[in-house]
Enzyme design. Structure first.
Site, PDB file in Angstrom:
ATOM      1  N   GLU A   1      52.735  32.569  41.043  1.00  0.00           N
ATOM      2  CA  GLU A   1      52.463  32.592  39.594  1.00  0.00           C
ATOM      3  C   GLU A   1      53.489  33.548  38.986  1.00  0.00           C
ATOM      4  O   GLU A   1      53.514  34.722  39.313  1.00  0.00           O
ATOM      5  CB  GLU A   1      51.032  33.107  39.406  1.00  0.00           C
ATOM      6  CG  GLU A   1      50.675  33.462  37.994  1.00  0.00           C
ATOM      7  CD  GLU A   1      49.344  34.240  37.913  1.00  0.00           C
ATOM      8  OE1 GLU A   1      48.442  34.052  38.762  1.00  0.00           O
ATOM      9  OE2 GLU A   1      49.227  35.058  36.987  1.00  0.00           O
TER      10      GLU A   1
ATOM     11  N   ARG B   1      55.224  37.806  31.053  1.00  0.00           N
ATOM     12  CA  ARG B   1      55.121  39.140  30.471  1.00  0.00           C
ATOM     13  C   ARG B   1      56.487  39.745  30.226  1.00  0.00           C
ATOM     14  O   ARG B   1      56.584  40.861  29.735  1.00  0.00           O
ATOM     15  CB  ARG B   1      54.449  40.098  31.463  1.00  0.00           C
ATOM     16  CG  ARG B   1      53.016  39.848  31.667  1.00  0.00           C
ATOM     17  CD  ARG B   1      52.456  40.827  32.672  1.00  0.00           C
ATOM     18  NE  ARG B   1      51.339  40.198  33.323  1.00  0.00           N
ATOM     19  CZ  ARG B   1      50.649  40.703  34.316  1.00  0.00           C
ATOM     20  NH1 ARG B   1      50.968  41.892  34.797  1.00  0.00           N
ATOM     21  NH2 ARG B   1      49.652  40.064  34.838  1.00  0.00           N
TER      22      ARG B   1
ATOM     23  N   LYS C   1      39.736  31.931  37.248  1.00  0.00           N
ATOM     24  CA  LYS C   1      40.273  33.188  37.767  1.00  0.00           C
ATOM     25  C   LYS C   1      39.258  34.281  37.412  1.00  0.00           C
ATOM     26  O   LYS C   1      38.913  34.435  36.232  1.00  0.00           O
ATOM     27  CB  LYS C   1      41.623  33.432  37.095  1.00  0.00           C
ATOM     28  CG  LYS C   1      42.139  34.871  37.183  1.00  0.00           C
ATOM     29  CD  LYS C   1      43.598  34.935  36.787  1.00  0.00           C
ATOM     30  CE  LYS C   1      44.017  36.327  36.359  1.00  0.00           C
ATOM     31  NZ  LYS C   1      45.411  36.631  36.618  1.00  0.00           N
TER      32      LYS C   1
HETATM   33  C1  3PG Z   1      47.820  40.817  37.193  1.00  0.00           C
HETATM   34  O1  3PG Z   1      47.620  40.007  36.322  1.00  0.00           O
HETATM   35  O2  3PG Z   1      48.568  41.808  37.080  1.00  0.00           O
HETATM   36  C2  3PG Z   1      47.151  40.517  38.441  1.00  0.00           C
HETATM   37  O3  3PG Z   1      45.802  40.552  38.242  1.00  0.00           O
HETATM   38  C3  3PG Z   1      47.611  41.314  39.584  1.00  0.00           C
HETATM   39  O4  3PG Z   1      46.739  42.303  39.893  1.00  0.00           O
HETATM   40  P1  3PG Z   1      47.139  43.285  41.051  1.00  0.00           P
HETATM   41  O5  3PG Z   1      48.460  43.890  40.671  1.00  0.00           O
HETATM   42  O6  3PG Z   1      46.005  44.287  41.069  1.00  0.00           O
HETATM   43  O7  3PG Z   1      47.220  42.487  42.316  1.00  0.00           O
END
Ligand code: 3PG
Length: 210
Positions: A43, A47, A127
């Site tokens: 994914e 961002r 999710k």
């Molecule tokens: C995110 O959107 O940043 C994810 O949920 C990743 O979470 P993590 O960095 O705790 O694995």
């Protein structure tokens, strides 16, 4: 409107890395490092300014299935699909995302009201975000009880220490996370570490029987 089912994709990919690419030059090496570690799905989070180009580059790496994450509205969803996204992930839900969407969608949910909103659109795979800060497996169990049809992709706070218990859960199809492909590793060019951590993650999944 019927959205494509994300289950086949998730069943084939028990780990969904959450990838943040700041510099598009890192996109292909990151995809290759994940693939070498046995992970063939990722994914790419919308961002960063580099995200659309990074997604496009990673989607062209043979054997890699790439989706877009942190998709907040329909415009971003359409842009992601144009760049080759084969699935869309959001930290929450907005109806504009599902308008004319041609790829599977995983909305973020954190409570019963969130779930009821997405059920209206026929979504049954969600999710659970942010999984650990929201209360972890006890909360997931409590949410799963009134919605027995749901399957979950938990993300947020999962890593080598708790991966086994999350992935073993019968309602959980796949887990998401950034621990095997952090921004720092990508920026430092530590692609061997990404491969090694991916391998270890898959081994844990196999040991957990998924
Ligand atoms: C995110 O959107 O940043 C994810 O949920 C990743 O979470 P993590 O960095 O705790 O694995």
């Amino acid at each position: 409107m019927t959205l494509p089912n994300p289950m086949p994709l998730l069943e084939a990919n028990p780990i969904v890395p959450v990838v943040v690419i700041e510099d598009v030059k890192d996109a292909v090496p990151t995809a290759q490092a994940l693939l070498e570690g046995g992970i063939s799905c990722a994914e790419v989070t919308f961002r960063t300014a580099a995200a659309p180009a990074a997604l496009e580059a990673m989607a062209q790496v043979e054997g890699m299935t790439v989706g877009a994450g942190t998709v907040l509205n329909g415009e971003q969803a359409r842009q992601a699909v144009d760049c080759g996204a084969q699935f869309i992930v959001s930290p929450g839900f907005h109806p504009s995302i599902v308008e004319d969407l041609t790829v599977p969608f995983l909305p973020g949910i954190a409570n019963a009201t969130d779930i009821m909103a997405v059920l209206e659109y026929g979504v049954e795979t969600v999710k659970f975000f942010p999984a650990v800060p929201m209360g972890g497996l006890p909360v997931l169990n409590a949410l799963a009880a009134p919605f027995p049809q749901l399957k979950f992709l938990p993300t947020g706070g999962i890593g080598p220490k708790n991966l086994a218990e999350w992935i073993s859960h019968p309602k959980i199809v796949s887990v998401g996370g950034s621990w095997m492909v952090t921004k720092q590793m990508i920026a430092a060019g530590e692609f061997d570490a990404i491969t090694e951590l991916s391998r270890q993650a898959l081994q844990m999944v196999q040991e957990a029987g998924k």
